[in-house]
Design an enzyme around this catalytic site. Structure first.
Site, PDB file in Angstrom:
ATOM      1  CG  HIS A  89      -1.662  -1.303   1.517  1.00 47.78           C
ATOM      2  ND1 HIS A  89      -2.685  -1.670   0.939  1.00 47.78           N
ATOM      3  CD2 HIS A  89      -1.270  -2.379   2.503  1.00 47.78           C
ATOM      4  CE1 HIS A  89      -3.304  -2.764   1.324  1.00 47.78           C
ATOM      5  NE2 HIS A  89      -2.330  -3.259   2.227  1.00 47.78           N
ATOM      6  CB  SER A 148      12.787  20.897 -15.391  1.00 53.82           C
ATOM      7  OG  SER A 148      12.039  22.138 -15.228  1.00 53.82           O
TER       8      SER A 148
END
Length: 474
Positions: A151, A281
């Site tokens: 999870h 970026s």
């Protein structure tokens, strides 16, 4: 700049090898091979076809006069008949026997099957490359402890190599599906306009044995052992659906792999390769974005969505055939292959250049390990005379307080100090730290990796050719 649409699959992503398989040259040269195989077999079975005509057809087998075919198609609006005409222009002696007794699907469908089978062989090689590369990674890091997640919450430790076997297992299941399909590969054969072979029965004056021999022999001349016995005008479009399902299965495995890499890169534990001059970026110069893994996920999503196209096509066919399959499969089938070709090349590239940061991995693991080691600590304390139930309650309280320090106050995990300072346990900090060795908590992971690579991966890859990864666009 060009002023027409250009598919990114051909301009940016797919390899030259895969593009060649779905090229016009591959298609139309295969058509001509099929026409030669048909004429040769018809001659062998007694039809009035000469060796001179066969030789003429073979002479121009790879010399396709595209200009003639294109001009003819503008007139007759039929691609197959345009190429029959163009071939006949080059082969005037054989013009009358080209495509004898056949329907358009004789060349169209048999070629589509041949291209898909050859493309699957290429995918098989690409898949083997990914599995091999990941196997080397798994072997190298089979014993490096890392925090396991369920999870995406901290769970029992595993190893970096053991985690890689999860990716490999998925790809192996895809390889099994692909190989299983290829073991049953067949051509459509020579079936006539509605699958009844009526035209061929007429050619052979009602001799059904010759009709059957023609069907199988053409396939043999094309390199295939068998044909589909039951067809309408086309081979069942169920085949296209099965093929794209296999490709979509690979896409699912690749997405799982790429998602895990993206999460690990966020955690700074493992990174995909990053070129020396690569820009992450346009605004944030420090960034190292997992661009290749994201591309894997992006292209894979396209293939998974594309799975619905052949499924709808096969379910929507009427009787012996309808033509609503043609335009769709011209796009959906090739593009699924081109996309998965790119995906597997990216997967091989990423897995071959993964960068592992053991110190970051250890740091994160050690922050959580005290909680996981409490069972062992409690057992050692019981051996020294402690009460198991009382100690369990004290560990629960100490664990909650330590977790509060980490989550609420942003401090380090001080569970070890809390237990060492509690006289109920009768255990020193040094004794606790001796228990906090990550390798003690990975279970059978290193041995599992060894056995998996030797007993599962190696046999699965035996005899599979592994090719070099095609160059990719970063």
């Amino acid at each position: 700049m060009k002023n027409t649409y250009e598919s990114p699959l051909t301009s940016r992503y797919a390899s030259a090898e895969m593009q060649a398989l779905f090229s016009p040259d591959m298609k139309f040269k295969t058509w001509r091979k099929l026409w030669i195989a048909l004429a040769e077999t018809e001659k062998e079975l007694g039809l009035d076809i000469t060796q001179e005509q066969i030789d003429e057809l073979k002479k121009f087998q790879d010399d396709i006069n595209y200009d003639v075919a294109k001009a003819r198609e503008k007139e007759v609006r039929h691609d197959v008949m345009s190429h029959v005409y163009a071939y006949g222009v080059q082969c005037p002696k054989a013009a009358g026997i080209i495509h004898l007794g056949a329907t358009s699907c004789f060349v169209g469908d048999n070629t589509d099957l041949i291209v898909m089978y050859e493309a699957l062989e290429l995918i098989k090689e690409r898949l083997a490359k990914v599995i091999t590369t990941l196997s080397k990674f798994a072997d190298e890091y089979k014993s490096l402890p890392t925090l396991g997640f369920t999870h995406f919450q901290p769970a029992q430790p595993t190893t970096v190599g053991k985690r890689a076997t999860l990716w490999i297992q998925d790809f192996l299941l895809d390889l099994e599906s692909l190989e299983d399909f290829l073991q049953r590969k067949r051509l459509r054969g020579a079936k006539g306009t509605t699958g009844t072979q009526a035209s061929f029965l007429e050619l052979f004056d009602g001799d059904y044995e010759k009709v059957k021999t023609l069907d199988k022999t053409v396939a043999h001349k094309m390199g295939y052992d068998d044909v589909f016995q039951a067809t309408g005008q086309t081979y069942s479009r169920k085949i296209d659906s099965q093929v794209i399902n296999i490709l979509a299965g690979i896409a699912q495995s690749a997405t799982k792999f790429s998602n895990d890499i993206r999460l690990l890169q966020h955690l700074k534990e493992v990174e995909e390769p990053f070129e020396k001059h690569q820009i992450g970026s346009s605004a944030m110069a420090y960034k190292r974005n997992p661009m290749r893994s994201e591309r894997i996920a992006s292209l894979s999503r396209y293939v998974i969505a594309d799975m619905i196209n052949p499924a709808m096509t096969v379910s929507g066919q009427w009787f012996e055939r309808t033509l609503d399959d043609s335009a769709n499969k011209r796009i959906s089938v090739p593009e699924a292959f081109l996309a998965i070709d790119a995906v597997l090349n990216l997967c091989a590239n990423v897995s071959d250049g993964l960068v592992v940061y053991p110190k970051v991995i250890e740091q994160r693991l050690m922050k959580e390990l005290p909680f996981m080691a409490t069972e062992n600590i409690m057992m050692d304390a019981v051996k020294k005379g402690g009460n198991r139930q009382e100690l369990h309650e004290k560990i629960r309280v100490h664990s909650l307080e330590a977790a509060k320090m980490v989550k609420v106050e942003g401090k380090e995990n001080d569970l070890v100090d809390r237990i060492a300072n509690d006289p109920s346990f009768g255990i020193t900090k040094e004794e606790i730290l001796a228990v906090l060795k990550p390798e003690l908590y990975v279970g059978c992971a290193p041995m599992q990796v060894d056995e998996f690579l030797k007993e599962v991966v190696a046999p699965a890859l035996k005899g599979v050719e592994i090719i070099e990864t095609a160059e990719i666009t970063v």
